[in-house]
Design a protein around this motif. Structure first.
Motif, PDB file in Angstrom:
ATOM      1  N   ALA A  78       0.816  -1.216   0.000  1.00  0.00           N
ATOM      2  CA  ALA A  78       0.000   0.000   0.000  1.00  0.00           C
ATOM      3  C   ALA A  78       0.850   1.267   0.000  1.00  0.00           C
ATOM      4  O   ALA A  78       0.414   2.315  -0.452  1.00  0.00           O
ATOM      5  CB  ALA A  78      -0.941   0.011   1.202  1.00  0.00           C
ATOM      6  N   SER A  79       2.057   1.190   0.521  1.00  0.00           N
ATOM      7  CA  SER A  79       2.961   2.342   0.575  1.00  0.00           C
ATOM      8  C   SER A  79       4.340   1.923   0.078  1.00  0.00           C
ATOM      9  O   SER A  79       5.294   1.811   0.852  1.00  0.00           O
ATOM     10  CB  SER A  79       3.067   2.880   2.005  1.00  0.00           C
ATOM     11  OG  SER A  79       1.824   3.291   2.485  1.00  0.00           O
ATOM     12  N   PRO A  80       4.457   1.685  -1.238  1.00  0.00           N
ATOM     13  CA  PRO A  80       5.766   1.259  -1.748  1.00  0.00           C
ATOM     14  C   PRO A  80       6.810   2.357  -1.601  1.00  0.00           C
ATOM     15  O   PRO A  80       6.484   3.541  -1.594  1.00  0.00           O
ATOM     16  CB  PRO A  80       5.493   0.951  -3.221  1.00  0.00           C
ATOM     17  CG  PRO A  80       4.256   1.679  -3.552  1.00  0.00           C
ATOM     18  CD  PRO A  80       3.472   1.831  -2.287  1.00  0.00           C
ATOM     19  N   THR A  81       8.061   1.951  -1.486  1.00  0.00           N
ATOM     20  CA  THR A  81       9.162   2.876  -1.276  1.00  0.00           C
ATOM     21  C   THR A  81      10.257   2.612  -2.292  1.00  0.00           C
ATOM     22  O   THR A  81      10.530   1.461  -2.617  1.00  0.00           O
ATOM     23  CB  THR A  81       9.742   2.688   0.140  1.00  0.00           C
ATOM     24  OG1 THR A  81       8.706   2.870   1.085  1.00  0.00           O
ATOM     25  CG2 THR A  81      10.856   3.667   0.428  1.00  0.00           C
ATOM     26  N   SER A  82      10.878   3.676  -2.784  1.00  0.00           N
ATOM     27  CA  SER A  82      12.037   3.583  -3.672  1.00  0.00           C
ATOM     28  C   SER A  82      13.020   4.675  -3.297  1.00  0.00           C
ATOM     29  O   SER A  82      12.632   5.706  -2.765  1.00  0.00           O
ATOM     30  CB  SER A  82      11.631   3.765  -5.139  1.00  0.00           C
ATOM     31  OG  SER A  82      10.798   2.725  -5.566  1.00  0.00           O
TER      32      SER A  82
ATOM     33  N   ASP B 213      18.707  15.942  -8.370  1.00  0.00           N
ATOM     34  CA  ASP B 213      19.758  16.624  -9.134  1.00  0.00           C
ATOM     35  C   ASP B 213      19.760  18.111  -8.770  1.00  0.00           C
ATOM     36  O   ASP B 213      18.979  18.552  -7.915  1.00  0.00           O
ATOM     37  CB  ASP B 213      19.595  16.385 -10.647  1.00  0.00           C
ATOM     38  CG  ASP B 213      18.329  16.992 -11.233  1.00  0.00           C
ATOM     39  OD1 ASP B 213      17.684  17.846 -10.562  1.00  0.00           O
ATOM     40  OD2 ASP B 213      17.975  16.633 -12.369  1.00  0.00           O
ATOM     41  N   ALA B 214      20.609  18.882  -9.402  1.00  0.00           N
ATOM     42  CA  ALA B 214      20.761  20.307  -9.080  1.00  0.00           C
ATOM     43  C   ALA B 214      19.481  21.100  -9.326  1.00  0.00           C
ATOM     44  O   ALA B 214      19.257  22.135  -8.706  1.00  0.00           O
ATOM     45  CB  ALA B 214      21.915  20.904  -9.888  1.00  0.00           C
ATOM     46  N   SER B 215      18.632  20.624 -10.219  1.00  0.00           N
ATOM     47  CA  SER B 215      17.371  21.311 -10.526  1.00  0.00           C
ATOM     48  C   SER B 215      16.218  20.854  -9.647  1.00  0.00           C
ATOM     49  O   SER B 215      15.092  21.326  -9.802  1.00  0.00           O
ATOM     50  CB  SER B 215      17.001  21.083 -11.996  1.00  0.00           C
ATOM     51  OG  SER B 215      18.010  21.594 -12.835  1.00  0.00           O
ATOM     52  N   GLY B 216      16.484  19.921  -8.754  1.00  0.00           N
ATOM     53  CA  GLY B 216      15.430  19.433  -7.864  1.00  0.00           C
ATOM     54  C   GLY B 216      14.621  18.291  -8.454  1.00  0.00           C
ATOM     55  O   GLY B 216      13.590  17.915  -7.906  1.00  0.00           O
ATOM     56  N   ASN B 217      15.075  17.726  -9.575  1.00  0.00           N
ATOM     57  CA  ASN B 217      14.392  16.587 -10.171  1.00  0.00           C
ATOM     58  C   ASN B 217      14.830  15.305  -9.482  1.00  0.00           C
ATOM     59  O   ASN B 217      15.979  15.167  -9.068  1.00  0.00           O
ATOM     60  CB  ASN B 217      14.720  16.493 -11.672  1.00  0.00           C
ATOM     61  CG  ASN B 217      14.219  17.697 -12.422  1.00  0.00           C
ATOM     62  OD1 ASN B 217      13.049  18.042 -12.340  1.00  0.00           O
ATOM     63  ND2 ASN B 217      15.110  18.345 -13.155  1.00  0.00           N
ATOM     64  N   LEU B 218      13.910  14.360  -9.375  1.00  0.00           N
ATOM     65  CA  LEU B 218      14.224  13.071  -8.783  1.00  0.00           C
ATOM     66  C   LEU B 218      14.671  12.109  -9.867  1.00  0.00           C
ATOM     67  O   LEU B 218      14.056  12.001 -10.921  1.00  0.00           O
ATOM     68  CB  LEU B 218      13.001  12.504  -8.060  1.00  0.00           C
ATOM     69  CG  LEU B 218      12.551  13.298  -6.832  1.00  0.00           C
ATOM     70  CD1 LEU B 218      11.278  12.703  -6.260  1.00  0.00           C
ATOM     71  CD2 LEU B 218      13.647  13.330  -5.776  1.00  0.00           C
ATOM     72  N   ARG B 219      15.777  11.412  -9.597  1.00  0.00           N
ATOM     73  CA  ARG B 219      16.349  10.468 -10.560  1.00  0.00           C
ATOM     74  C   ARG B 219      16.720   9.183  -9.830  1.00  0.00           C
ATOM     75  O   ARG B 219      17.063   9.191  -8.660  1.00  0.00           O
ATOM     76  CB  ARG B 219      17.591  11.059 -11.216  1.00  0.00           C
ATOM     77  CG  ARG B 219      17.323  12.398 -11.880  1.00  0.00           C
ATOM     78  CD  ARG B 219      18.459  12.799 -12.775  1.00  0.00           C
ATOM     79  NE  ARG B 219      18.164  14.047 -13.446  1.00  0.00           N
ATOM     80  CZ  ARG B 219      17.472  14.148 -14.586  1.00  0.00           C
ATOM     81  NH1 ARG B 219      17.014  13.070 -15.158  1.00  0.00           N
ATOM     82  NH2 ARG B 219      17.264  15.314 -15.147  1.00  0.00           N
TER      83      ARG B 219
END
Length: 115
Positions: free
Chosen positions: A80-84, A89-95
């Protein structure tokens, strides 16, 4: 008349009449959902019933408004609450790959079986 002489009406009879039986139907559905979730997850859950009784008018002690509500705490499965794990990055994007780490130049070797 003593308390022992009084006939007490069953709570379930009153419950089926509140709101034309809507709270009783809601509780029945919540209990079925809760039972299935507990069996599926092996975790506990609960249903809370709240009944409020108040006079319709202050001058009339015999006319009462009865309101009932219910809340269910249904257990959720582990999915129900998966985690990864992500990296920002410098622009605040998640990678998914750490942007501060260099990428290794990987190549497929010809003639080798890949698994």
């Amino acid at each position: 008349m003593t308390q022992q002489d009084q006939q007490v009406r069953p709570f379930s009879a009153v419950l089926t009449e509140i709101g034309g039986g809507k709270i009783h139907a809601r509780l029945s559905a919540q209990l079925a959902e809760l039972t299935a979730a507990v069996r599926d997850t092996g975790k506990k859950g609960e249903i809370t019933i709240k009944v409020r009784v108040e006079p319709l008018k202050k001058a009339d002690q015999n006319t009462l408004v009865v309101t009932a509500s219910s809340t269910a705490k249904v257990p959720e499965g582990d999915d129900a609450s998966p985690t990864s794990v992500f990296f920002a990055d410098a622009s605040g994007n998640l990678r998914r790959d750490d942007p501060t780490q260099p990428q290794l130049p990987l190549a497929i070797v010809p003639g080798k079986a890949t698994a």
